[in-house]
Design a protein around this motif. Structure first.
Motif, PDB file in Angstrom:
ATOM      1  N   GLY A 165       0.785  -1.222   0.000  1.00  0.00           N
ATOM      2  CA  GLY A 165       0.000   0.000   0.000  1.00  0.00           C
ATOM      3  C   GLY A 165       0.821   1.277   0.000  1.00  0.00           C
ATOM      4  N   LEU A 166       2.130   1.159  -0.112  1.00  0.00           N
ATOM      5  CA  LEU A 166       3.011   2.321  -0.065  1.00  0.00           C
ATOM      6  C   LEU A 166       3.946   2.320  -1.271  1.00  0.00           C
ATOM      7  N   ALA A 167       4.600   3.438  -1.492  1.00  0.00           N
ATOM      8  CA  ALA A 167       5.704   3.455  -2.449  1.00  0.00           C
ATOM      9  C   ALA A 167       6.840   2.618  -1.859  1.00  0.00           C
ATOM     10  N   ALA A 168       7.558   1.907  -2.717  1.00  0.00           N
ATOM     11  CA  ALA A 168       8.619   1.009  -2.229  1.00  0.00           C
ATOM     12  C   ALA A 168       9.613   1.735  -1.334  1.00  0.00           C
ATOM     13  N   ALA A 169       9.922   2.972  -1.665  1.00  0.00           N
ATOM     14  CA  ALA A 169      10.918   3.730  -0.903  1.00  0.00           C
ATOM     15  C   ALA A 169      10.435   4.122   0.485  1.00  0.00           C
ATOM     16  N   GLU A 170       9.137   3.958   0.759  1.00  0.00           N
ATOM     17  CA  GLU A 170       8.593   4.368   2.055  1.00  0.00           C
ATOM     18  C   GLU A 170       8.623   3.253   3.092  1.00  0.00           C
ATOM     19  N   GLY A 171       8.839   2.024   2.676  1.00  0.00           N
ATOM     20  CA  GLY A 171       8.806   0.898   3.596  1.00  0.00           C
ATOM     21  C   GLY A 171      10.002   0.850   4.532  1.00  0.00           C
ATOM     22  N   TRP A 172       9.854   0.128   5.634  1.00  0.00           N
ATOM     23  CA  TRP A 172      10.932   0.090   6.627  1.00  0.00           C
ATOM     24  C   TRP A 172      12.204  -0.544   6.079  1.00  0.00           C
ATOM     25  N   GLN A 202       6.562   3.749   9.337  1.00  0.00           N
ATOM     26  CA  GLN A 202       7.691   2.932   8.878  1.00  0.00           C
ATOM     27  C   GLN A 202       9.030   3.287   9.530  1.00  0.00           C
ATOM     28  N   PRO A 203       9.326   4.563   9.763  1.00  0.00           N
ATOM     29  CA  PRO A 203      10.581   4.864  10.464  1.00  0.00           C
ATOM     30  C   PRO A 203      10.655   4.250  11.855  1.00  0.00           C
TER      31      PRO A 203
END
Length: 242
Positions: free
Chosen positions: A76-83, A226-227
């Protein structure tokens, strides 16, 4: 007075020095020395050449392979936003000799991970393997023994390939029954003890009680959370990168 010599190089070098006696000719003389050295076949000593090659040789990059499900695949997120991507960005800054390969797949089970890991190990040759699987087993009510056997197969494969392992656990909601939910969590702890693994008992621990940290499905964390997951995993992962 200049030294006398009958060697080809000696005559050429002496002539160059005489030419350079005038301050106005110093620059030109230096250039001639370089040219003469080249013409007469002079070369750097072997040791110096070796040092130069070593200085330009690229450093070996070691790999962290992440085997996870949608929680690690940034559902559900852009790949770069994941942990995982956020962890990769941190690794690039503080551990430049390392990179992260995210082989996570949405909907993945421990059986799927066990069937894929040999190929991923051959493809990426990781020094560290992060295993974050099991949530989909629990949601489907998979027998605990099967889930544990699949995880152990992955651990054995990774260790057999010479990789260190970080095991990331999951928890199940209480509606599945106390025996199942406790046994599910115990699987991870028991495997971590038996194999002496780096261990994060519950990936979602920092956000589990915060409804606002989840998407509408109430299963997958939002980008803003995610952070916190990255920071939660980092203390267990970082020592493996030494």
């Amino acid at each position: 007075m200049f030294f006398k010599t009958t060697s080809r190089f000696g005559r050429a070098f002496a002539a160059t020095i005489r030419y350079a006696a005038s301050p106005r000719r110093v620059q030109c003389a230096i250039g001639w020395v370089v040219v003469l050295s080249s013409l007469l076949g002079l070369a750097l000593p072997a040791a110096a050449q070796g040092s130069a090659k070593a200085a330009t040789a690229p450093a070996t990059t070691r790999t962290v392979l992440v085997m996870g499900d949608s929680l690690s695949a940034a559902h559900g997120l852009a790949a770069a936003e994941g942990w995982v991507a956020l962890t990769a960005a941190r690794v690039a800054k503080v551990r430049p000799g390392w990179k992260i390969v995210n082989a996570s797949i949405g909907g993945e089970t421990t059986a799927g991970g066990a069937s894929r890991i040999e190929g991923e190990l051959r493809r990426h040759r990781p020094a560290v393997v992060v295993i974050e699987l099991g949530a989909n087993d629990g949601l489907r009510g998979l027998p605990l023994a099967q889930s544990r056997a699949n995880l152990e197969r992955m651990i054995d494969a990774a260790k057999g390939a010479g990789a260190r392992v970080l095991l990331i656990g999951m928890r199940m909601p209480p509606n599945l029954g106390r025996a199942y939910t406790e046994g599910f969590a115990d699987n991870y702890a028991a495997l971590a003890r038996a194999h002496e693994l780096a261990f994060v008992p519950f990936l979602l621990e920092p956000i589990a009680l915060d409804r606002g940290a989840f998407q509408d499905d109430n299963l997958h964390p939002v980008a803003a959370a995610q952070p916190r997951l990255r920071d939660h995993v980092w203390p267990a992962l970082e020592p493996l990168l030494d």
